[in-house]
Design a protein around this motif. Structure first.
Motif, mmCIF file in Angstrom:
data_model
loop_
_atom_site.group_PDB
_atom_site.id
_atom_site.type_symbol
_atom_site.label_atom_id
_atom_site.label_comp_id
_atom_site.label_asym_id
_atom_site.label_seq_id
_atom_site.Cartn_x
_atom_site.Cartn_y
_atom_site.Cartn_z
ATOM 1 N N ASP A 3 5.102 1.706 16.304
ATOM 2 C CA ASP A 3 5.358 0.180 16.331
ATOM 3 C C ASP A 3 4.202 -0.669 16.666
ATOM 4 O OD1 ASP A 3 8.187 0.515 15.958
ATOM 5 O OD2 ASP A 3 8.722 0.498 17.955
ATOM 6 N N GLU A 4 3.322 -0.170 17.653
ATOM 7 C CA GLU A 4 1.946 -0.942 18.173
ATOM 8 C C GLU A 4 0.911 -0.923 16.723
ATOM 9 O OE1 GLU A 4 -0.410 -3.334 20.606
ATOM 10 O OE2 GLU A 4 1.596 -2.915 20.120
ATOM 11 N N ILE A 5 0.935 0.379 16.122
ATOM 12 C CA ILE A 5 0.103 0.327 15.097
ATOM 13 C C ILE A 5 0.626 -0.434 13.988
ATOM 14 C CG2 ILE A 5 -0.388 2.012 13.156
ATOM 15 C CD1 ILE A 5 -0.568 4.027 15.149
ATOM 16 N N ARG A 6 1.596 -0.467 13.570
ATOM 17 C CA ARG A 6 2.394 -1.241 12.379
ATOM 18 C C ARG A 6 2.103 -2.863 12.921
ATOM 19 N NH1 ARG A 6 6.379 2.657 11.848
ATOM 20 N NH2 ARG A 6 7.778 1.536 13.590
ATOM 21 N N ARG A 7 2.406 -3.271 13.886
ATOM 22 C CA ARG A 7 2.030 -4.688 14.617
ATOM 23 C C ARG A 7 0.694 -5.211 14.349
ATOM 24 N NH1 ARG A 7 0.357 -8.057 18.776
ATOM 25 N NH2 ARG A 7 -0.316 -6.088 19.856
ATOM 26 N N VAL A 8 -0.419 -4.257 14.724
ATOM 27 C CA VAL A 8 -1.805 -4.618 14.819
ATOM 28 C C VAL A 8 -2.407 -4.592 13.273
ATOM 29 C CG1 VAL A 8 -4.031 -3.821 15.233
ATOM 30 C CG2 VAL A 8 -2.147 -3.752 17.060
ATOM 31 N N VAL A 9 -1.903 -3.961 12.258
ATOM 32 C CA VAL A 9 -2.241 -3.553 10.993
ATOM 33 C C VAL A 9 -1.356 -4.593 10.285
ATOM 34 C CG1 VAL A 9 -2.172 -2.285 8.880
ATOM 35 C CG2 VAL A 9 -2.760 -1.173 11.029
ATOM 36 N N SER A 10 -0.552 -5.079 10.714
ATOM 37 C CA SER A 10 0.574 -6.403 9.910
ATOM 38 C C SER A 10 -0.661 -7.557 10.151
ATOM 39 C CB SER A 10 1.718 -6.520 10.579
ATOM 40 O OG SER A 10 2.386 -7.585 9.745
ATOM 41 N N GLU A 11 -1.054 -7.836 11.358
ATOM 42 C CA GLU A 11 -1.796 -8.817 11.634
ATOM 43 C C GLU A 11 -2.878 -8.984 11.032
ATOM 44 O OE1 GLU A 11 -0.716 -11.635 13.330
ATOM 45 O OE2 GLU A 11 1.053 -10.763 13.277
ATOM 46 N N ALA A 12 -3.819 -7.749 10.982
ATOM 47 C CA ALA A 12 -4.839 -7.625 10.290
ATOM 48 C C ALA A 12 -4.818 -7.848 8.874
ATOM 49 C CB ALA A 12 -5.514 -6.212 10.277
ATOM 50 N N ILE A 13 -3.650 -7.529 8.190
ATOM 51 C CA ILE A 13 -3.336 -7.790 6.598
ATOM 52 C C ILE A 13 -3.492 -9.299 6.533
ATOM 53 C CG2 ILE A 13 -2.033 -7.642 4.853
ATOM 54 C CD1 ILE A 13 -3.373 -5.041 5.114
ATOM 55 N N ALA A 14 -2.474 -9.844 7.453
ATOM 56 C CA ALA A 14 -2.295 -11.296 7.318
ATOM 57 C C ALA A 14 -3.671 -12.091 7.425
ATOM 58 C CB ALA A 14 -1.536 -11.749 8.237
ATOM 59 N N MET A 15 -4.646 -11.718 8.329
ATOM 60 C CA MET A 15 -5.894 -12.328 8.741
ATOM 61 C C MET A 15 -6.719 -12.181 7.325
ATOM 62 S SD MET A 15 -8.563 -12.170 11.802
ATOM 63 C CE MET A 15 -7.299 -12.804 12.954
ATOM 64 N N PHE A 16 -6.559 -10.851 7.024
ATOM 65 C CA PHE A 16 -7.607 -10.589 5.848
ATOM 66 C C PHE A 16 -7.145 -11.335 4.552
ATOM 67 C CE2 PHE A 16 -9.157 -7.706 2.381
ATOM 68 C CZ PHE A 16 -10.360 -7.315 2.961
ATOM 69 N N MET A 17 -5.850 -11.414 4.271
ATOM 70 C CA MET A 17 -5.385 -12.001 3.060
ATOM 71 C C MET A 17 -5.515 -13.549 2.985
ATOM 72 S SD MET A 17 -4.772 -9.588 1.133
ATOM 73 C CE MET A 17 -4.148 -10.567 -0.335
ATOM 74 N N ALA A 18 -5.676 -14.005 4.399
ATOM 75 C CA ALA A 18 -5.784 -15.580 4.500
ATOM 76 C C ALA A 18 -7.134 -15.707 4.329
ATOM 77 C CB ALA A 18 -5.512 -15.779 5.886
ATOM 78 N N ARG A 19 -8.205 -14.841 4.410
ATOM 79 C CA ARG A 19 -9.291 -15.259 4.016
ATOM 80 C C ARG A 19 -9.780 -14.999 2.555
ATOM 81 N NH1 ARG A 19 -13.412 -16.112 2.015
ATOM 82 N NH2 ARG A 19 -15.554 -15.822 2.934
ATOM 83 N N TYR A 20 -9.137 -13.480 1.998
ATOM 84 C CA TYR A 20 -9.750 -13.046 0.757
ATOM 85 C C TYR A 20 -8.469 -13.046 -0.115
ATOM 86 C CZ TYR A 20 -13.763 -11.442 3.403
ATOM 87 O OH TYR A 20 -15.010 -11.413 4.400
ATOM 88 N N GLY A 21 -7.382 -13.514 0.240
ATOM 89 C CA GLY A 21 -6.284 -13.356 -1.159
ATOM 90 C C GLY A 21 -6.721 -14.639 -1.832
#
Length: 222
Positions: A199-217
């Motif tokens: 659960d913690e891994i999914r939470r951290v990676v989900s937030e990483a994806i959101a930040m990454f896509m906000a910049r590079y999507g």
């Protein structure tokens, strides 16, 4: 040296190499080394300890590995290859960057925070100053290779118009770091002694994806 003596020496060298190529014996030695390095750390471990744990003689051990450093590097490579295969398959088999990077990020977080990976990082950091070649090899065959493979995937996504990235090598490293946020550093310093939960891994990676896509999507024009 006479021709007869030279032939004996060459024959001995061939037998030495043959004796050191049994995959089952090599696996047995690496399994023993895994136990010893994990329990005692690099500096405290000895070739005698490893031979005992692997249930082989020291002479057999030296046929396969010339010293403790080379044995440790071989062990790291074995563990790394076994773990990272699934992570990079997540990139190669999916053309949806959100899904692919999410799967990769979760595999990465599990791999880096596993017990042996954490122990290996601590050991390498501890000996890198006096063994710079070992430290450099660990970095080049691990983190650097991983970031290049991610960068290649990002290049493909840019070419397909799914991401907008000017420097994919930098973006790859940024993504790797985001996926380790709050997870890996506490493990390295032994502030957290158990791997993170799914659960913690999914939470951290989900937030990483959101930040990454906000910049590079790619922004929709609709």
């Amino acid at each position: 040296m006479t021709k007869a003596t030279e032939a004996i020496v060459k024959s001995g060298a061939r037998n030495h190499r043959i004796a050191g190529t049994d995959p089952d014996k090599r696996r047995q030695i690496l399994d023993g080394a895994h136990q010893v390095f994990t329990a005692r750390g690099f500096d405290a471990a000895s070739m005698s300890d490893i031979a005992a744990a692997a249930n082989v003689s020291k002479s057999t051990l030296y046929v396969y590995f010339e010293d403790k450093e080379h044995l440790f590097v071989a062990l790291i490579e074995r563990e790394r290859e076994a773990q990272k295969r699934g992570a990079f398959e997540a990139l190669n088999e999916d053309s949806d960057p959100v899904r692919a990077l999410g799967n990769f990020g979760q595999c990465l977080a599990r791999m880096i925070n596993a017990e042996f990976a954490v122990s290996a990082h601590r050991i390498v950091i501890g000996v890198a100053e006096r063994m710079p070649d070992l430290g450099r090899g660990f970095y080049e065959n691990g983190p650097m290779q991983g970031s290049r493979l991610i960068a290649a995937y990002l290049d493909r996504m840019v070419a397909e118009g799914k991401l907008a990235i000017g420097d994919t090598e930098l973006a790859a490293v940024q993504f790797i770091d985001l996926c380790q946020s709050t997870l890996t550093r506490p493990r390295l310093f032994n502030a957290v002694r158990t791997p993170p939960s799914e659960d913690e891994i999914r939470r951290v990676v989900s937030e990483a994806i959101a930040m990454f896509m906000a910049r590079y999507g790619v922004k929709s024009t609709a």
